[in-house]
Design an enzyme around this catalytic site. Structure first.
Site, PDB file in Angstrom:
ATOM      1  N   ASN A 175       0.797  -1.212   0.000  1.00 30.05           N
ATOM      2  CA  ASN A 175       0.000   0.000   0.000  1.00 30.05           C
ATOM      3  C   ASN A 175       0.837   1.273   0.000  1.00 30.05           C
ATOM      4  O   ASN A 175       0.348   2.338  -0.360  1.00 30.05           O
ATOM      5  CB  ASN A 175      -0.934   0.008   1.208  1.00 30.05           C
TER       6      ASN A 175
ATOM      7  N   ASN B 113      -8.110  -8.992   1.487  1.00 32.05           N
ATOM      8  CA  ASN B 113      -8.919  -7.862   1.018  1.00 32.05           C
ATOM      9  C   ASN B 113     -10.255  -8.290   0.420  1.00 32.05           C
ATOM     10  O   ASN B 113     -10.565  -9.475   0.336  1.00 32.05           O
ATOM     11  CB  ASN B 113      -8.110  -7.031   0.012  1.00 32.05           C
TER      12      ASN B 113
ATOM     13  N   GLY C 202     -10.393   1.629   6.486  1.00 30.62           N
ATOM     14  CA  GLY C 202     -11.058   1.546   7.778  1.00 30.62           C
ATOM     15  C   GLY C 202     -12.564   1.448   7.688  1.00 30.62           C
ATOM     16  O   GLY C 202     -13.260   1.913   8.586  1.00 30.62           O
ATOM     17  N   TRP C 203     -13.076   0.867   6.601  1.00 32.89           N
ATOM     18  CA  TRP C 203     -14.527   0.705   6.565  1.00 32.89           C
ATOM     19  C   TRP C 203     -14.965  -0.728   6.280  1.00 32.89           C
ATOM     20  O   TRP C 203     -16.139  -1.008   6.239  1.00 32.89           O
ATOM     21  CB  TRP C 203     -15.185   1.695   5.610  1.00 32.89           C
ATOM     22  N   ASP C 204     -14.021  -1.627   6.039  1.00 34.62           N
ATOM     23  CA  ASP C 204     -14.408  -3.019   5.826  1.00 34.62           C
ATOM     24  C   ASP C 204     -13.918  -3.901   6.971  1.00 34.62           C
ATOM     25  O   ASP C 204     -14.647  -4.194   7.889  1.00 34.62           O
ATOM     26  CB  ASP C 204     -13.847  -3.528   4.488  1.00 34.62           C
ATOM     27  N   ARG C 205     -12.641  -4.292   6.893  1.00 38.30           N
ATOM     28  CA  ARG C 205     -12.092  -5.156   7.938  1.00 38.30           C
ATOM     29  C   ARG C 205     -12.127  -4.485   9.305  1.00 38.30           C
ATOM     30  O   ARG C 205     -12.349  -5.136  10.320  1.00 38.30           O
ATOM     31  CB  ARG C 205     -10.655  -5.522   7.570  1.00 38.30           C
TER      32      ARG C 205
ATOM     33  N   CYS D  53      -7.449  -0.804   8.716  1.00 35.11           N
ATOM     34  CA  CYS D  53      -7.012  -1.627   7.590  1.00 35.11           C
ATOM     35  C   CYS D  53      -6.482  -0.632   6.568  1.00 35.11           C
ATOM     36  O   CYS D  53      -5.556   0.109   6.879  1.00 35.11           O
ATOM     37  CB  CYS D  53      -8.136  -2.491   7.072  1.00 35.11           C
TER      38      CYS D  53
END
EC number: 3.1.3.95
Lengths: 746, 610
Positions: free
Chosen positions: B288, B313, B377-380, B374
């Site tokens: 990243n 991911n 910061g909105w999924d994992r 992550c």
């Protein structure tokens, strides 16, 4: 209840009739005893052989490894570790205490393997005589899947050597049947003469029991009672039932082989039979004889109902006992884990390992075969004869599963125990050889967990239809453990004849009554009544009387109508269907060409037909007191986690597990029953007290998924955090792809 | 109109069937007039069709398409076959076969659904018979791609409860004991200026000024700075969440960000080192950097410990679910079920997510604060923080509390529901779609399996939740973040899923629920205990019997029996009272006491959580 004849619990009685050990060893034992205060509460007839201390036992408490000092002993019943620490008197630990052996005891027959620890190497021990160095550690793997680590490093070298040799000798070396603890135990105990089992278990050792059974199922076969002295065959039980058309002459021909033994009658009139098969395929002089004999027997079976019969040679389609043994040996290794690291490393490939052992698949095959047989009886109302070489392994598995699926009586606790008596104990399953408790080298080939396979299959059924069974999962687990506790006559012999002849040989002059071995069904030998409460499934509901009455009337009628030849067979002339009377010739022809194995169909179509049968059954509303068929799709067959995971701390769910629900249900049930009792007493104006509910409410102990077998000792839970190179296993190109989120980074 | 597609006898059969069908036709019309319609739902088309059931073959019937659902019923009422698919659950509609295709039932429609099933319909191979139905289905299944509104905005449903009142951020923070002397509430984001994907109300360290927050926002991806999610009531350890730092290839540092994390650490005296859980695998975090992101370097953040949690991911998760569908639909893989299941890696991902959450919960209960992130910061991150909170705080395990948890950690913190699900959008292959929320619900289900008495809601609730994740009947899961929802006036124009649920809470309640707030729930994240959620993923397969939980049923029966006995007992004792007042008295109160104490607490707690 048991009562002790000779000496109290403390003083070991000398062995009376068998010499287990050299006299030297006995002297040693006595010396040890006088020197050391610590010894277990010995059972009647139990003798200490040797002991050593201090020995370290390592235990994993809630994921932390620690050690306990104590003394290691070997008796004629068990290997026992007596901790220097005060025994925990927690209520929880007492709740499900086995009266014969505790958490630090290993019945000798329960020992599966022993490993010796040499520094950091682990070696499988096969004999007590070691060339160079004695191991500093003993690792004992038990058949109930417990694992013990004892360190001998702090014991005197002499003691360490002795205890090692003693344990290895008594656990692994071949021995005679009379050295099995049941014999010393049976001699020193008196059995409760009244009905030993609660609930009532039919033992099938009298002709009345059999007569009652055939009456109960409304079968039309005949009871043979002139084998009481095993004059017909030593392979058959003293009493058994055969088709009416089997003559006295037929019975005595081939030493019990080929005789169709009645198992159970379907309400339509057709019945299930099993037999030890004759070697029909051999091309020798006797084969013609066998064939014509078999023809006669098939005829006799066919005449039981509508002149129809299907036969199934189980060895054609099911795994052999060797396959079963091999698969289970692989399977059980997954649960004997040395440390946390092993646990998480094997977790990664868990599903494929399970599949690799084939154990679940063997269970599936047995269940599927049983469904096939059920289909014949239920849908086609055809008599079925299952056979295999000895007629006492897979025949027992399949016939008991079929009966369990059909007959709600066998799903009660008493009924289930009676079923095991009927099919397994009286059916001559070779328990002694299959368990190989005597470690005889020539019997190693015949060792196989066939009975366990049956219990596993029952567990699958039970977890699919929990309200249909009166007994609990815990009951099945305890029963599977009891196989390896060498106290019970149930699992000690190869056949009723074997048991009778041993008992007879032991009738010494002057001894009034024969030796009394308790049966496993006398649960009070192992558990007090409070612990036995765990055997009852709180989800089980007896069929209410209102339910029973209306259903009884139309159902048999309807079924019988279905089984009329005009409707059932007219349109199905294929060999798959039953045979009409005028087809006798073709039946005979068939027999000559090939045995009637399979239903004359390719396995695929049989499977498809079974699936159709299942789907049709499934469409009907589920009746827990009616026919039950297991679902056999992959995801529905599961691991018996209570039995296999109960000793593994990493796998314990603290404060969780399905037991939390069952406990709640059981508590509520008890409360309701108490209220009911109060009501009844109120009604008859007796005084009542309310203690029951209060006492039960207090026992709100901390549960874990392994309850009641292990309890969390400390309340400071530490979660099990998976370790291992997990990410490296996902070799997916997408994993390397850039993360989705950074597409629009400024 | 002939319903049997027999191409060979086409001309003949048409005549025969058409004259025969006069009465049948009217019958069939009747068949669908009683189809259930919601207030605001409108019929668009109905048509004779053949449903190619993967389990029992071709079934003749009639299909109705409304602006909300596809409804099918067979002609022969016995056995009745009905299909009900909210159009929102459809991810893809395709034509199957052409005008010249041979073979029975080869011409028609192939519909891929988001809820683990595919549907095939066959039509008569003449006169472009499928054109109208295809066009209509395509239009109404993907309204946003056609300038239409989602059904949630057309629905006229009314419920006694108003689910939009379930979550009030201030109330929830107050429940947690916030603000306190270490943490303050800031309204800096009230117009979504600071961060457009964050909620308007944030809780930040007391010592951090609004100016500090603005500066920190420049160093966090999409300005998603570290803010408080949950605080431990006793040891004051906190879960904070954010996005990755914008470290980039050059290894940039930002003093403000470093100081800010130090402020978070310092809010709790027992935290000597702040634990930063980076949900990603180490390599992904490194990768990243190439696009400007990265992770907290050791030198820059000295009082912090960085732990990677190895969770893959969204693309990996999407493919994993695809593989899972392959082995369970239409038929369950037979010969090598276990190894096939293993090769989908679905449960392995579940294991990693759960084990990450366990580690977060473990740190918190041992008194040390954590930061979870992550990439954005909105999924994992949402998965981890919400699962850890579920383990730590019994409130979130109640029916209401769980709704609050979703509203807070998922909806207000901008999990991109619209993009991940693709509501009303025809681009079925959009790379932004991923079953992240499904994976979270699966993790919750695994927890309910392991702790069957710890959750107030039942499995039916979780399945309903997922059904309406796709259905677009309620406004709850629409749009990507709070600011968008506000702009579209979702609360005004649509009904909340919680209105529906909370109007009939009993059908979503677990009768075995036992309140135990003190106890942290640590599920066992081992394959030995994780299992495939058969009653969700394989629920369309009739061969796998859907047992209505016998345990629940039995428990309810016993409860009823208990009430009945208690009543009788009371009656008996009352009638006894006249002659013998004193001795019976104490018993009466004794035996009557369990009745109010056992079942009702569940009800009271439902109304007044905390």
């Amino acid at each position: 209840m048991l009562s002790t004849l000779g000496g109290g619990g403390g003083k070991p009685a000398k062995p009376s009739f068998v010499s287990y050990v050299t006299p030297e060893e006995i002297n040693q034992t006595e010396k040890e005893c006088s020197r050391k205060e610590k010894h277990p509460d010995l059972l009647p007839g139990e003798v200490i052989f040797c002991s050593a201390g201090p020995v370290l036992k390592s235990i994993k408490d809630d994921l932390f490894q620690r050690v306990v000092y104590g003394t290691l002993l070997c008796t004629n019943f068990r290997v026992s570790f007596i901790s220097d620490e005060a025994p925990s008197d927690e209520e929880a630990a007492q709740l499900f205490k086995n009266k014969l052996y505790g958490e630090n005891d290993i019945p000798l027959t329960c020992v599966d393997h022993i490993y010796g620890g040499f520094d950091d190497k682990k070696k499988l021990i096969i004999s007590g005589f070691v060339k160079n160095k004695y191991p500093s550690k003993i690792i004992v793997c038990c058949k109930d899947l417990r694992l013990f680590h004892f360190s001998l490093a702090y014991a005197k070298e002499e003691d360490a050597k002795k205890i090692f040799q003693g344990i290895v000798y008594h656990c692994l070396e071949p021995k005679s049947l009379k050295c099995v603890f049941a014999f010393s135990y049976g001699e020193k105990t008196l059995l409760n003469k009244e009905n030993q089992t609660k609930p009532k278990t039919v033992m099938f050792d009298t002709s009345e029991d059999w007569a009652q059974e055939i009456k109960r199922t409304k079968g039309n076969c005949k009871l043979i009672s002139n084998n009481a002295d095993f004059s017909i065959s030593a392979k058959l039980p003293q009493f058994f039932i055969v088709p009416t058309h089997v003559t006295q002459e037929d019975l005595t021909k081939f030493d019990g082989k080929g005789i169709p033994i009645w198992c159970w009658s379907h309400h339509s009139g057709c019945a299930l039979f099993k037999t030890a098969s004759l070697p029909l395929m051999q091309e020798d002089a006797s084969s013609q004889l066998y064939k014509s004999y078999m023809e006669g027997m098939l005829n006799a079976v066919a005449q039981t109902h509508l002149y129809s019969v299907k036969t199934e040679e189980l060895s054609d389609s099911l795994p052999t006992v060797q396959d079963i043994q091999q698969s289970y040996s692989k399977f059980k290794q997954f649960f004997l884990l040395d440390n946390t690291n092993d646990f998480w490393m094997t977790d990664v490939k868990w599903f494929s390992s399970l599949e690799g052992s084939c154990w679940l698949d063997i269970i599936r095959q047995c269940l599927a075969k049983a469904v096939e047989v059920v289909e014949c009886l239920e849908k086609e109302n055809t008599n079925v004869l299952i056979m295999e070489e000895e007629g006492s392994d897979l025949c027992c598995v399949i016939s008991s599963l079929v009966q369990l699926m059909f007959d709600p009586y066998y799903r009660t606790l008493g009924g289930f125990q009676s079923l095991i008596q009927k099919e397994w104990v009286m059916g001559g399953h070779r328990f002694l050889d299959r368990c190989n408790h005597l470690h005889l080298k020539d019997k190693e080939q015949s060792q196989a967990p066939v009975f366990l396979l049956f219990l596993e299959s029952v567990w699958q059924l039970q977890q699919q239809y929990p309200p249909a069974f009166q007994f609990s999962e815990t009951y099945l687990t305890v029963l599977s453990d009891s196989i390896d506790v060498s106290v019970f006559s149930t699992f000690l012999f190869n056949s009723p004849h074997h048991m009778a002849s041993i008992a007879k040989a032991m009738l010494e002059p002057g001894q009034r009554s024969p030796v009394n071995w308790p049966t496993v069904w006398d649960w009070s030998v192992q558990f007090d009544s409070r612990a036995q409460d765990f055997f009852i499934n709180p989800l089980y509901m007896e069929r209410s009387r209102q339910d029973k009455a209306p259903r009884k009337m139309p159902r048999p009628k309807h079924q019988r109508h279905q089984s009329l030849p005009s409707s059932a067979f007219k349109f199905s002339p294929s060999a798959k269907k039953g045979f009409l009377k005028d087809e006798t010739d073709s039946l005979k022809k068939m027999l000559r060409v090939k045995r009637l194995s399979r239903w004359m169909n390719s396995p695929d179509s049989a499977q498809a037909s079974t699936r159709e049968f299942f789907v049709a059954w499934q469409r009907r509303p589920l009746d827990y007191h009616g026919l039950l068929l297991p679902c056999l799709e992959g995801p529905t067959l599961r691991l018996w986690s209570q039995r296999y995971l109960r000793w593994i701390p990493e796998a314990q769910i603290f404060g969780g597990g399905s037991i939390t629900i069952l406990k709640k249900l059981a508590d509520l049930l008890a409360e309701v029953q108490d209220l009911r009792g109060n009501l009844d007493r109120q009604a008859c104006r007796a005084d009542f007290n309310h203690q029951g509910v209060v006492a039960r409410a207090k026992s709100s102990i901390q549960l874990s998924s392994a309850f009641p077998f292990t309890m969390p000792r400390s309340r400071s839970f530490k979660p099990a955090i998976p370790i291992g190179p997990l990410h490296s296993l996902i070799t997916d190109s997408l994993a390397d792809q850039e993360d989705e989120e950074n597409l629009g980074i400024v | 109109m002939a319903s049997a597609p027999l191409p060979v006898y086409n001309s003949n059969s048409l005549d025969i069937s058409s004259c025969k069908n006069v009465s049948r036709e009217s019958l069939r019309m009747e068949l669908l007039t009683d189809a259930p319609l919601l207030p605001g739902e409108e019929r668009v088309i109905d048509k004779d069709i053949i449903y190619i059931c993967p389990f029992s073959g071709a079934i003749k019937g009639r299909v109705l398409i409304s602006n909300y659902r596809l409804f099918f019923r067979n002609v022969d009422a016995d056995p009745a076959v009905t299909l009900e698919v909210p159009l929102g659950a459809i991810s893809r509609v395709e034509k199957m076969g052409g005008a010249s295709s041979r073979g029975e039932n080869s011409y028609g429609l192939d519909i891929t659904c988001k809820d683990m099933r595919n549907l095939r319909f066959a039509l008569k191979q003449e006169g472009h018979s499928r054109r109208d139905i295809f066009d209509i289905l395509f239009r109404y299944a993907f309204p946003l791609s056609h300038g239409l509104q989602l059904f949630a905005f057309l629905s006229q449903e009314k419920f006694p409860e108003n689910g939009w009142n379930v979550y009030n951020p201030m109330q929830e923070f107050r429940r947690q004991g916030l603000p306190n002397d270490q943490w303050r509430v800031t309204f800096l984001n009230s117009t979504y200026e600071l961060c457009d994907t964050y909620p308007s109300i944030l809780v930040v360290p007391y010592t951090a000024s609004d100016e500090d927050l603005r500066r920190v926002a420049t160093f966090r991806s999409r300005s998603r700075i570290s803010v408080l999610s949950w605080i431990h009531p006793e040891n004051q350890a906190v879960i904070t969440r954010c996005s990755q730092p914008l470290v980039g290839m050059g290894g940039k540092r930002n003093r403000d960000d470093e100081r800010y994390l130090e402020l978070i650490r310092a809010t709790n005296r027992t935290t000597s080192k702040l634990t930063i859980f980076d949900a990603r695998p180490n390599v992904n975090a490194v990768a990243n950097k190439a696009t400007g992101g990265g992770y907290e370097g050791e030198d820059a953040y000295q009082n912090a410990e960085l732990v990677f949690l190895d969770i893959q991911n969204i693309h990996v998760m999407r493919e994993s679910l695809k593989k899972l569908k392959d082995i369970v639909f239409p038929n369950v893989e037979e010969s090598h079920w276990l190894s096939s299941l293993e090769s989908t890696h679905w449960l392995e991902h579940i294991k990693l997510v759960l084990s990450g959450a366990i580690q977060v919960a473990d740190r918190i209960s041992s008194g040390s604060s954590v930061v979870v992130h992550c990439s954005d910061g909105w999924d994992r991150t949402a998965q981890l923080s919400s699962l850890a909170m579920l383990m730590l705080d019994g409130y979130y395990r109640t029916l209401r509390g769980f709704q609050v948890l979703l509203e807070k950690e998922w909806l207000s913190f901008g999990h991109k529901f619209a993009s991940r699900i693709g509501h009303g959008d025809k681009n079925h292959a959009d790379a932004d779609r991923s079953p992240i929320f499904l994976q979270f619900v699966d993790c919750v289900w695994q927890m309910t399996k392991q702790f069957p008495t710890a959750f107030q809601f039942n499995e039916h609730f979780l399945v309903t939740l997922l059904d309406h994740l796709y259905s677009c009947r309620f406004g709850t899961f629409l749009f990507n973040c709070e600011s968008m929802r506000e702009a579209s006036e979702v609360k005004k124009k649509t009904v909340s899923l919680w209105s529906f649920i909370n109007s009939e809470p009993s059908s979503y309640s677990n009768p075995f629920f036992t309140v135990d707030l003190s106890h942290v729930l640590y599920p066992v994240a081992s394959m030995r205990h994780l299992e495939l959620w058969v009653s969700y993923y394989i629920r369309w397969n009739p061969r796998i019997r859907q047992q209505q939980s016998p345990m629940e049923q039995r428990y309810k029966e016993l409860l009823a029996l208990k009430e009945q006995y208690l009543k009788k007992l009371e009656e008996l004792q009352l009638s006894d009272r006249a002659p013998q007042v004193f001795p019976r008295g104490p018993h009466l109160s004794n035996s009557a006491s369990p009745s109010p104490s056992s079942p009702p607490p569940r009800v009271t707690r439902l109304q007044t959580p905390f």
